[in-house]
Design a protein around this motif. Structure first.
Motif, mmCIF file in Angstrom:
data_model
loop_
_atom_site.group_PDB
_atom_site.id
_atom_site.type_symbol
_atom_site.label_atom_id
_atom_site.label_comp_id
_atom_site.label_asym_id
_atom_site.label_seq_id
_atom_site.Cartn_x
_atom_site.Cartn_y
_atom_site.Cartn_z
ATOM 1 N N ASP A 17 -84.955 57.484 -3.481
ATOM 2 C CA ASP A 17 -84.721 56.066 -3.239
ATOM 3 C C ASP A 17 -84.360 55.425 -4.576
ATOM 4 O O ASP A 17 -84.957 55.750 -5.614
ATOM 5 N N VAL A 18 -83.399 54.522 -4.542
ATOM 6 C CA VAL A 18 -82.988 53.863 -5.796
ATOM 7 C C VAL A 18 -83.418 52.407 -5.740
ATOM 8 O O VAL A 18 -83.112 51.693 -4.779
ATOM 9 N N VAL A 27 -88.086 61.100 -2.719
ATOM 10 C CA VAL A 27 -88.553 60.790 -1.369
ATOM 11 C C VAL A 27 -89.705 61.709 -0.968
ATOM 12 O O VAL A 27 -90.675 61.283 -0.345
ATOM 13 N N SER A 28 -89.633 62.982 -1.379
ATOM 14 C CA SER A 28 -90.620 63.967 -0.905
ATOM 15 C C SER A 28 -92.044 63.653 -1.350
ATOM 16 O O SER A 28 -92.988 63.858 -0.609
ATOM 17 N N LYS A 75 -79.899 55.239 -1.335
ATOM 18 C CA LYS A 75 -80.400 56.578 -1.675
ATOM 19 C C LYS A 75 -79.386 57.313 -2.540
ATOM 20 O O LYS A 75 -78.196 57.002 -2.507
ATOM 21 N N ALA A 76 -79.887 58.254 -3.344
ATOM 22 C CA ALA A 76 -79.003 59.058 -4.186
ATOM 23 C C ALA A 76 -79.651 60.409 -4.395
ATOM 24 O O ALA A 76 -80.857 60.555 -4.222
ATOM 25 N N THR A 77 -78.847 61.381 -4.744
ATOM 26 C CA THR A 77 -79.393 62.709 -5.042
ATOM 27 C C THR A 77 -79.432 62.888 -6.550
ATOM 28 O O THR A 77 -78.428 62.705 -7.229
ATOM 29 N N GLN A 88 -83.255 47.807 -14.983
ATOM 30 C CA GLN A 88 -83.598 49.223 -14.858
ATOM 31 C C GLN A 88 -83.287 49.698 -13.445
ATOM 32 O O GLN A 88 -83.383 48.923 -12.495
ATOM 33 N N LYS A 89 -82.925 50.958 -13.346
ATOM 34 C CA LYS A 89 -82.746 51.565 -12.019
ATOM 35 C C LYS A 89 -83.672 52.758 -11.936
ATOM 36 O O LYS A 89 -83.559 53.693 -12.729
#
Lengths: 419, 251
Positions: free
Chosen positions: B151-152, B173-174, B142-144, B167-168
């Protein structure tokens, strides 16, 4: 807070801010998710762009081409260096319409031969040839009827090499040429688009004035063409007619073409019949001819880099006789024989330097002469792309592809300047 | 000795098999956002405005009309502005992608690596997403991003016809929608970053992006902003998805 803690907090804050700016704003320092800022940036750019209402485009294609050709038993050779160009100027006011002007320019820098073939016309290197290519105005009435008046090149029909239904500009002068050097026809084109069809009316003024007869009566000298194309089930059908009101050239032509995609193949065909009727002043002129072509293209790999294409052409007005034995002016390259085949295999984007590599073959089955060519386009950084090709043409002496002599090897190098 | 050899072979085979297997959590995330962004139940027509910004150059504005029929894997893109680009267009028919060049009246085959109108976006942002057919995927935690938890998911190409091989995707998430995509070369150099800035709901649980930003990470200050207007979901005539239609628009 101790000094170390304050320093650490400051360093952490700066690093965090830098990391956030790099990650989420692509280095621009803005929040990419700020929709207000986003809309403002777009609106500002669009306004600035639209402020310049009249758009002036100047561009063109220029080609510096040198070839050396050897024929016979490598004893005869010819070489030529030419600079060809087709600059254009287009002025558009979106509220009114546009004006387009283009010229074709050919300058021969040198010619050399130890035994000049009949196809080599001596050219004064001090006198470049300028020819009007296109000069027209185009505008519309409420986006319902589109008009274009002036000298214009027309392109009808889906085929690649031979274009039987392209009645107005007849046919491509040479599909292998890097520049389309056809001269535009003085004419008026009216285009009425429908939801799934198009209607074109083409009024051709080329015969209104002739060197022999001077100025003629309008309705006896104006030629007209009508084309209707329609899309049904993913296939485009076209019907074309060309009527010569003057009757002097006794040409009426009718064409049918179709194109579509089937099982990954792009397929197309063109059929054209040219009717000549018995004319009161020239009863011997009764004649008719039929031309047909059919072809396909297909990519061979997942990245769509390799493409195979082929086209077959039948020309009932062609001849089995040797091209060199035809009367002066009767030899028209690629339209002299009755049966032709063109095939090509090319790879686009082969790598960073080799941008295109291609193998081509054209066969005239009437005299069994042929031309085979390998070419490669090299694109180097910050310089002009260079095309290198080698070709071999053979047949009996005087055949279409052995007009200058059998066993003809030609090496060509050209640099393209497109802007 | 022989047992050690077979054990090593088994380990390597197992590792290779594992590397080729999609991570089920990543698959679920992708299936979820693709189900929201793929509009199989109806056709979509929309007008795109692309603004390309480059350092020390005037901004470039392009306008495109986009026609999508996701259920059949079709789209048609027509350039309507400026005059220098007018008449150009793309047609996707399943795996085939054609670019129409009105000046030469040619249709040329293109692949997903083609930059639309020499901007910073590629053709696959316009049509139906089929990521699981083209990539092996792996959940990377996970990342902000900005203020959202994401989610990454990492994508590694398994076929050559992809816009970028690695690719990333950062998926919010929401609501399960992607908001950022980092695109890398095969050597993992960051080439472009895409931001899905805003979405519009066009039907229950179905979305289309209305603001999109593509940042060129190789050219300082170069980016393309896209806005989408006039989104319609009425049926599109079949003939729009033909070469003939593209040709006709250039006349």
């Amino acid at each position: 807070m101790s000094g170390w803690k304050r320093l650490s907090a400051a360093v952490f804050f700066i690093l965090s801010a830098a990391a956030w700016a790099q990650t989420d704003a692509g280095g621009s320092g803005d929040d990419p998710y700020d929709t207000g800022q986003f809309d403002e940036a777009v609106e500002k750019s669009v306004k600035e762009d639209e402020a310049a209402k009249v758009e002036v485009l100047f561009g063109g294609t220029f080609l510096l081409q040198d070839y050396i050709s050897s024929y016979g038993t490598f004893t005869d050779w010819t070489s030529e260096l030419k600079l060809l160009g087709k600059p254009f100027l287009k002025v558009t006011d979106p509220r009114l319409g546009s004006v387009f002007l283009s010229y074709s320019i050919a300058s021969t820098l040198y010619q050399a031969s130890n035994n000049p073939p009949p196809t080599l016309v001596p050219t004064d290197p001090f006198v470049p040839v300028f020819a009007l290519s296109e000069f027209f105005v185009s505008f519309d009435f409420g986006k319902a009827v589109f008009l274009r008046a002036g000298n214009q090149i027309n392109s009808w029909g889906p085929s690649f090499f031979w274009t039987p239904v392209d009645f107005v500009n007849r046919e491509r002068a040479n599909a292998l040429s890097a520049l389309d050097v056809r001269a535009g026809v003085p004419s008026l084109k009216v285009h009425v688009p429908f939801s799934r069809a198009n209607l074109f009316l083409f009024v051709d003024f080329r015969d209104t004035v002739s060197a022999a007869d001077g100025v003629g009566a309008f309705f006896r000298t104006v030629n007209t063409a009508l084309r209707f194309d329609l899309t049904l089930g993913g296939i485009e059908f076209g019907l074309t007619g060309y009527l010569d009101a003057a009757s002097g050239r006794l040409v009426n032509k009718y064409g049918l073409d179709a194109s579509g995609n089937f099982l990954g193949f792009d397929l197309y065909t063109e059929q054209a019949v040219s009717l000549r009727y018995e004319h009161e002043e020239n009863p011997q002129a009764f004649f008719e001819s039929y031309q047909a072509c059919a072809g396909f293209s297909r990519t061979l790999d997942e990245l769509k880099e390799w493409t195979l294409q082929a086209e077959f052409f039948y020309n009932s007005a062609g001849t089995d006789e040797r091209a060199a034995t035809l009367p002066p002016g009767a030899f028209v390259p690629f339209y002299t024989g009755r049966y032709y085949l063109f095939a090509s295999l090319y790879r686009a984007n082969a790598d960073d330097v080799l941008s295109r590599v291609e193998a081509q073959v054209i066969v005239n089955f009437s005299d069994l002469s042929f031309l085979a060519r390998l070419s490669a386009v090299f694109s180097f950084a910050r310089t002009l792309p260079v095309t290198v090709s080698v070709s071999y043409a053979d047949g009996d002496n005087g055949d279409e592809f052995a007009y200058a002599g059998p066993h003809q090897f030609t090496a060509t190098v050209s640099a393209n300047f497109v802007f | 000795m022989r047992s050690v050899f077979f054990a090593t072979l088994l380990l390597l085979t197992g590792a290779a098999a594992f590397a080729q297997t999609n991570d089920p959590r990543a698959v679920r995330i992708i299936e979820n956002f693709e189900s929201k962004l793929n509009l199989d139940a109806f056709d979509v027509t929309s007008d795109f405005t692309l603004v390309q910004k480059k350092a020390a150059e005037a901004d470039r504005v392009l306008r495109l009309n986009i026609y999508r029929r996701d259920a059949a894997g079709l789209f048609t893109i027509i350039f309507t502005y400026p005059d220098s680009e007018k008449g150009k267009g793309y047609l996707r028919q399943g795996d085939d992608l054609y670019l129409y060049l009105p000046t030469t009246r040619e249709f040329v085959f293109r692949n997903r690596k083609d930059d639309i109108g020499s901007t910073d976006v590629r053709t696959d942002i316009f049509g139906r997403l089929t990521n699981l057919e083209k990539f092996n995927v792996r959940f990377e935690g996970k990342a902000t991003v900005s203020k959202w938890e994401c989610d990454v998911v990492r994508f590694d190409a398994k076929v050559p016809d992809v816009s970028f091989p690695i690719q990333k995707w950062y998926v919010r998430v929401s609501d399960g929608l992607p908001i950022k995509v980092e695109n890398f070369s095969a050597s993992e150099a960051l080439l472009r970053t895409f931001y899905y800035v805003d979405f519009k709901q066009v039907a229950a649980g179905k979305y289309i992006f209305t603001r999109f930003l593509a940042v060129n990470n190789l050219e300082e200050g170069q980016r393309t902003l896209i806005t989408v207007d006039n989104v319609r979901t009425t049926r599109i005539e079949d003939y729009i998805f033909t070469k003939a239609y593209l040709e006709r628009q250039s006349r």
